[in-house]
Motif scaffolding. Structure first.
Motif, PDB file in Angstrom:
ATOM      1  N   ASP A 567      -5.584   1.167   8.468  1.00  0.00           N
ATOM      2  CA  ASP A 567      -5.473   0.065   7.532  1.00  0.00           C
ATOM      3  C   ASP A 567      -5.741   0.528   6.188  1.00  0.00           C
ATOM      4  O   ASP A 567      -5.108  -0.097   5.203  1.00  0.00           O
ATOM      5  CB  ASP A 567      -6.526  -0.983   8.078  1.00  0.00           C
ATOM      6  N   GLN A 568      -6.563   1.645   6.090  1.00  0.00           N
ATOM      7  CA  GLN A 568      -6.756   1.812   4.544  1.00  0.00           C
ATOM      8  C   GLN A 568      -5.448   2.406   3.978  1.00  0.00           C
ATOM      9  O   GLN A 568      -5.198   2.503   2.944  1.00  0.00           O
ATOM     10  CB  GLN A 568      -7.918   2.838   4.764  1.00  0.00           C
ATOM     11  N   ARG A 569      -4.782   3.458   4.979  1.00  0.00           N
ATOM     12  CA  ARG A 569      -3.638   3.842   4.167  1.00  0.00           C
ATOM     13  C   ARG A 569      -2.755   2.949   3.999  1.00  0.00           C
ATOM     14  O   ARG A 569      -2.023   2.979   2.867  1.00  0.00           O
ATOM     15  CB  ARG A 569      -2.851   4.952   5.464  1.00  0.00           C
ATOM     16  N   GLN A 570      -2.395   1.923   4.785  1.00  0.00           N
ATOM     17  CA  GLN A 570      -1.767   0.778   4.223  1.00  0.00           C
ATOM     18  C   GLN A 570      -2.176   0.071   2.809  1.00  0.00           C
ATOM     19  O   GLN A 570      -1.408  -0.392   2.223  1.00  0.00           O
ATOM     20  CB  GLN A 570      -1.442  -0.451   5.409  1.00  0.00           C
ATOM     21  N   ALA A 571      -3.478   0.102   2.723  1.00  0.00           N
ATOM     22  CA  ALA A 571      -3.893  -0.608   1.595  1.00  0.00           C
ATOM     23  C   ALA A 571      -3.684   0.234   0.478  1.00  0.00           C
ATOM     24  O   ALA A 571      -3.197  -0.084  -0.664  1.00  0.00           O
ATOM     25  CB  ALA A 571      -5.485  -0.724   1.733  1.00  0.00           C
ATOM     26  N   GLY A 572      -3.626   1.596   0.540  1.00  0.00           N
ATOM     27  CA  GLY A 572      -3.336   2.427  -0.685  1.00  0.00           C
ATOM     28  C   GLY A 572      -1.704   2.435  -0.811  1.00  0.00           C
ATOM     29  O   GLY A 572      -1.388   2.116  -2.141  1.00  0.00           O
ATOM     30  N   ILE A 573      -0.848   2.245  -0.009  1.00  0.00           N
ATOM     31  CA  ILE A 573       0.362   1.950  -0.148  1.00  0.00           C
ATOM     32  C   ILE A 573       0.887   0.533  -1.089  1.00  0.00           C
ATOM     33  O   ILE A 573       1.561   0.494  -1.984  1.00  0.00           O
ATOM     34  CB  ILE A 573       1.413   1.909   1.094  1.00  0.00           C
ATOM     35  N   LEU A 574       0.091  -0.487  -0.539  1.00  0.00           N
ATOM     36  CA  LEU A 574       0.095  -1.726  -1.185  1.00  0.00           C
ATOM     37  C   LEU A 574      -0.350  -1.444  -2.707  1.00  0.00           C
ATOM     38  O   LEU A 574       0.193  -2.446  -3.306  1.00  0.00           O
ATOM     39  CB  LEU A 574      -0.760  -2.692  -0.149  1.00  0.00           C
ATOM     40  N   LEU A 575      -1.629  -1.057  -2.684  1.00  0.00           N
ATOM     41  CA  LEU A 575      -2.222  -1.088  -3.976  1.00  0.00           C
ATOM     42  C   LEU A 575      -1.126  -0.304  -5.057  1.00  0.00           C
ATOM     43  O   LEU A 575      -1.201  -0.551  -6.416  1.00  0.00           O
ATOM     44  CB  LEU A 575      -3.525  -0.329  -4.162  1.00  0.00           C
ATOM     45  N   MET A 576      -0.195   0.715  -4.574  1.00  0.00           N
ATOM     46  CA  MET A 576       0.700   1.442  -5.680  1.00  0.00           C
ATOM     47  C   MET A 576       1.974   0.465  -5.761  1.00  0.00           C
ATOM     48  O   MET A 576       2.628   0.631  -6.862  1.00  0.00           O
ATOM     49  CB  MET A 576       1.039   2.828  -4.954  1.00  0.00           C
ATOM     50  N   LEU A 577       2.481  -0.051  -4.661  1.00  0.00           N
ATOM     51  CA  LEU A 577       3.636  -0.911  -4.689  1.00  0.00           C
ATOM     52  C   LEU A 577       3.668  -2.174  -5.203  1.00  0.00           C
ATOM     53  O   LEU A 577       4.560  -2.570  -5.893  1.00  0.00           O
ATOM     54  CB  LEU A 577       4.374  -0.805  -3.260  1.00  0.00           C
ATOM     55  N   VAL A 578       2.813  -3.040  -4.736  1.00  0.00           N
ATOM     56  CA  VAL A 578       2.768  -4.302  -5.085  1.00  0.00           C
ATOM     57  C   VAL A 578       2.524  -4.579  -6.734  1.00  0.00           C
ATOM     58  O   VAL A 578       3.481  -5.519  -6.999  1.00  0.00           O
ATOM     59  CB  VAL A 578       1.689  -5.018  -4.319  1.00  0.00           C
ATOM     60  N   PRO A 579       1.794  -4.329  -7.108  1.00  0.00           N
ATOM     61  CA  PRO A 579       1.778  -4.581  -8.523  1.00  0.00           C
ATOM     62  C   PRO A 579       2.885  -3.728  -9.456  1.00  0.00           C
ATOM     63  O   PRO A 579       3.117  -4.327 -10.560  1.00  0.00           O
ATOM     64  CB  PRO A 579       0.450  -3.849  -9.268  1.00  0.00           C
ATOM     65  N   LEU A 580       3.619  -3.133  -8.981  1.00  0.00           N
ATOM     66  CA  LEU A 580       4.677  -2.254  -9.636  1.00  0.00           C
ATOM     67  C   LEU A 580       5.699  -3.055 -10.203  1.00  0.00           C
ATOM     68  O   LEU A 580       6.039  -2.707 -11.326  1.00  0.00           O
ATOM     69  CB  LEU A 580       5.253  -1.216  -8.713  1.00  0.00           C
ATOM     70  N   ALA A 581       6.373  -4.090  -9.418  1.00  0.00           N
ATOM     71  CA  ALA A 581       7.357  -4.929  -9.684  1.00  0.00           C
ATOM     72  C   ALA A 581       6.990  -5.515 -10.963  1.00  0.00           C
ATOM     73  O   ALA A 581       7.858  -5.465 -12.383  1.00  0.00           O
ATOM     74  CB  ALA A 581       8.006  -5.453  -8.865  1.00  0.00           C
ATOM     75  N   PRO A 582       6.202  -6.411 -11.131  1.00  0.00           N
ATOM     76  CA  PRO A 582       5.630  -7.209 -12.086  1.00  0.00           C
ATOM     77  C   PRO A 582       5.401  -6.334 -13.553  1.00  0.00           C
ATOM     78  O   PRO A 582       5.628  -6.740 -14.714  1.00  0.00           O
ATOM     79  CB  PRO A 582       4.393  -8.024 -11.638  1.00  0.00           C
ATOM     80  N   LEU A 583       4.465  -5.305 -13.097  1.00  0.00           N
ATOM     81  CA  LEU A 583       4.285  -4.161 -14.390  1.00  0.00           C
ATOM     82  C   LEU A 583       5.533  -3.829 -15.107  1.00  0.00           C
ATOM     83  O   LEU A 583       5.653  -3.305 -16.400  1.00  0.00           O
ATOM     84  CB  LEU A 583       3.394  -3.184 -14.159  1.00  0.00           C
ATOM     85  N   ALA A 584       6.719  -3.343 -14.047  1.00  0.00           N
ATOM     86  CA  ALA A 584       7.631  -2.782 -14.630  1.00  0.00           C
ATOM     87  C   ALA A 584       8.542  -3.833 -15.396  1.00  0.00           C
ATOM     88  O   ALA A 584       9.131  -3.461 -16.376  1.00  0.00           O
ATOM     89  CB  ALA A 584       8.671  -2.149 -13.471  1.00  0.00           C
ATOM     90  N   ALA A 585       8.530  -4.995 -14.928  1.00  0.00           N
ATOM     91  CA  ALA A 585       9.119  -6.076 -15.845  1.00  0.00           C
ATOM     92  C   ALA A 585       8.555  -6.201 -17.056  1.00  0.00           C
ATOM     93  O   ALA A 585       9.346  -6.489 -17.916  1.00  0.00           O
ATOM     94  CB  ALA A 585       9.246  -7.517 -14.825  1.00  0.00           C
ATOM     95  N   LEU A 586       7.127  -6.176 -17.329  1.00  0.00           N
ATOM     96  CA  LEU A 586       6.564  -6.303 -18.450  1.00  0.00           C
ATOM     97  C   LEU A 586       7.059  -5.191 -19.382  1.00  0.00           C
ATOM     98  O   LEU A 586       7.070  -5.181 -20.444  1.00  0.00           O
ATOM     99  CB  LEU A 586       4.832  -6.466 -18.371  1.00  0.00           C
ATOM    100  N   ALA A 587       7.035  -3.907 -18.604  1.00  0.00           N
ATOM    101  CA  ALA A 587       7.246  -2.624 -19.564  1.00  0.00           C
ATOM    102  C   ALA A 587       8.738  -2.937 -19.991  1.00  0.00           C
ATOM    103  O   ALA A 587       8.831  -2.548 -21.182  1.00  0.00           O
ATOM    104  CB  ALA A 587       7.294  -1.442 -18.690  1.00  0.00           C
TER     105      ALA A 587
END
Length: 621
Positions: A567-587
């Motif tokens: 479950d922690q490994r899934q958490a790491g993947i989520l923490l890297m990928l979920v914020p990526l799209a909105p932050l990329a749009a802001l960039a």
């Protein structure tokens, strides 16, 4: 005694009479005694609820008078100064009743008569071991601080108001709501109930005492009326939620004494609704007339008597044993609420309607809609962004994500990503500050919002960098995670700080609303890069590093989750990928603004030259 003094005494007497009658009816002072065991004695049995009633009166009056000084009265008016002075005295009385409550509560817990406690310093200090008395000590310190702050004229009045509002909450977290099923909802309902009732009752008392003969009554009363309507809704919803978690079946309402006292509070609330309806329909609009003012004074005095009776019922209800079976059976033995077997379907369908969060989400939803109604030309896209942000916030806090966030690290990370990044971005694109500034004028009920915009200190680049990176580092890079997830209050505090930091950071990065200072493009770019980098680094840490908060998540893992490390490994993947799209749009938006800047500058220069040439060609008159 003056006529006003007789009215005040009658109001308090109404509450005391109802309290005594409800205690006798509900059995709050007649618990069976066990032969051979010590008892606290009648002084504690009757004195504790009576002191608690006085404690509530002082707390409500302190909060209400400070609220009146902040919102109801003009800043430099005599009424504002009178409210602040009165709040200081009420805070001292609140502190005194907190000391008495400490003694009587300790006497009730041990149990030992108060006279025996006073003769032993060791027994008095023993109260530091119990959550109930610890909470009263916190209240004591906060009340003394409020009393001191009211004597600092240059201090913003909102600071003692915030401290006084906070001081209402500690007893709720350890009181009779702490031992029932669905502990989090019970505590949330009680905190919402206490805050909204304090603002409602204290606000009316402040208007009646300090404004009834003032020229500012026609300003203060409409402002209070709007707040009172919101408080009525909050009291009703939170009271319903509190009764729901304590009663086993609807028949307990009329088959138990606890339920009958709840029905008595419902009747009192119905009468208060009638008082409020009369105020809004017949009094608020014509308050400038002398005859209407006299009617308001009499009606408000009657309403205060009914409120005092409701407060007496509330104290008696807290001393009345609830129906058997509502003691938490079926709840998670650590989380203290029921948690279904984990599955994707449960994550989507699980709902936990927290009254406090519902209230906090309803206020901006209603306020934004009121602003949109005043501005028919307001862009639809901004409205959609605002309500999408509120909907995602509600999903993260009230849905399955909110239920499983304290039990699974992957869902905790998902909740964090929504509250720290996605929802704040959407809310900032809704441009609420711009809407408030355009929808209000100096003649509005609460004045012109745009003239009160502040925030130069909190938008310094260094502070923004801390707000954008420190919360996620503390959560997933330190032992803070276990502590924050271990309790309802600590988790609520953590998500509030994360959400607030996200709103601050993306207010600057989105750039739709006006800012109190100019933020260079480079500073925004570095801030966005730092936010993205810290999420990527900590996501990689969770994915590849050692177990995080394993002592907590291994204890509370729901059925269906067998491997906490996976479950922690899934958490790491989520923490890297979920914020990526909105932050990329802001960039992408920042890059677009950078590319448009030279063109905009050249256009402005051409326009300036045209204006200058026209001025030269114009013959002087």
């Amino acid at each position: 005694m003056t006529k006003s003094g007789r009215v005040y005494v009658s109001v308090v007497a109404a509450g005391v009479v109802v309290l005594i009658a409800a205690l006798w009816f509900g059995g709050g002072v007649s618990e069976p005694k066990i032969a051979g065991l010590p008892t606290a004695g009648p002084l504690t049995d009757w004195g504790l609820p009576l002191v608690r009633f006085c404690y509530n009166l002082c707390a409500v009056a302190c909060v209400g008078t400070l609220l009146a000084a902040v919102l109801f009265a003009p800043a430099a008016s005599p009424e504002s100064a009178a409210c602040v002075r009165a709040a200081g005295w009420w805070a001292l009385a609140w502190a005194a009743t907190a000391v008495l409550s400490y003694l009587l509560t300790l006497s009730n817990i041990i149990p030992l008569p108060v006279t025996n406690l006073l003769g032993s310093s060791d027994m008095l200090s023993f109260g530091m071991s119990f959550p109930q008395t610890q909470a009263l000590l916190v209240v004591l310190v906060a009340a003394v601080v409020v009393a001191v702050l009211t004597h600092l004229p240059r201090l913003p009045k909102v600071i003692p108001l915030a401290i006084a509002a906070f001081a209402i909450l500690p007893p709720a977290y350890v009181g009779h709501a702490a031992s029932v099923a669905d502990h989090d909802i019970a505590v949330s309902a009680l905190m919402t109930h206490l805050l909204s009732a304090s603002v409602w009752i204290g606000g009316l008392a402040a208007v009646l005492v300090h404004f009834r003969r003032s020229d500012h009554l026609q300003v203060a009363l409409p402002r209070f009326s709007t707040i009172a309507l919101c408080c009525f809704a909050a009291v009703a919803v939170s009271g319903l939620a509190g009764a729901w978690v304590r009663l086993n079946t609807p028949s307990d309402l009329w088959q138990t004494r606890y339920g009958l006292l709840v029905l008595a509070k419902v009747v009192a609330l119905a009468f208060l609704a009638l008082f409020g309806w009369i105020h809004r329909r017949r009094i608020v609009a014509g308050i400038a007339e002398r005859g209407v003012r006299r009617t308001f004074t009499r009606l408000a005095a009657g309403e205060m008597a009914m409120m005092a009776a409701a407060m007496g019922l509330a104290v008696a209800l807290s001393r009345t044993p609830p129906p058997t079976g509502g003691d938490g059976n079926g709840s998670h033995f650590i989380l203290e609420y029921q948690l279904a077997r984990y599955s994707l379907g449960a994550l989507i369908t699980q709902i936990r309607l927290d009254p406090l969060i519902l209230l906090l989400l309803a206020l901006p939803a209603v306020g934004y809609m009121m602003g949109v109604r005043r501005l028919p030309s307001w862009p639809v896209g901004r409205t959609l962004a605002w309500y999408a942000g509120l909907a995602l916030t509600a999903l993260a806090l009230l849905g399955g994500i909110g239920s499983y966030a304290r039990a699974m690290l992957s869902i905790h990370v998902l909740q964090h990503s929504v509250l720290a990044v996605i929802a704040p971005i959407l809310l900032c694109f809704g441009a609420p500050l711009t809407l408030a500034a355009q929808a209000t004028t100096a003649a509005s009920q609460y004045g012109e919002f745009g003239s009160r915009l502040r925030g130069r200190r909190i938008t310094r680049p260094a502070l923004l960098l801390i707000a954008g990176t420190l919360p996620v580092i503390l959560l997933y890079g330190t032992p803070y995670l276990s502590w924050s997830a271990s309790g309802y209050a600590t988790h609520l505090l953590t998500v509030s700080l994360v959400f607030g930091a996200g709103l601050l950071v993306f207010w600057v990065l989105v750039g739709v609303d006006p800012l109190p200072r100019s933020i260079p493009w480079a500073a925004r770019a570095w801030l966005l890069a730092a936010v993205a980098a810290v999420h990527l680094v900590l996501g990689a840490f969770l994915l590849l590093g050692p177990a995080a908060a394993v002592d907590w998540f291994s204890l509370v893992a729901p059925l269906g989750v067998d491997d906490s490390l996976a479950d922690q490994r899934q958490a790491g993947i989520l923490l890297m990928l979920v914020p990526l799209a909105p932050l990329a749009a802001l960039a992408a938006q920042l890059v677009s603004l950078r590319q448009e800047a030279p063109t905009r500058v050249r256009t402005d220069q051409v326009a300036q030259r045209l204006v200058s040439s026209r001025r030269l060609d114009t013959p002087s008159g």
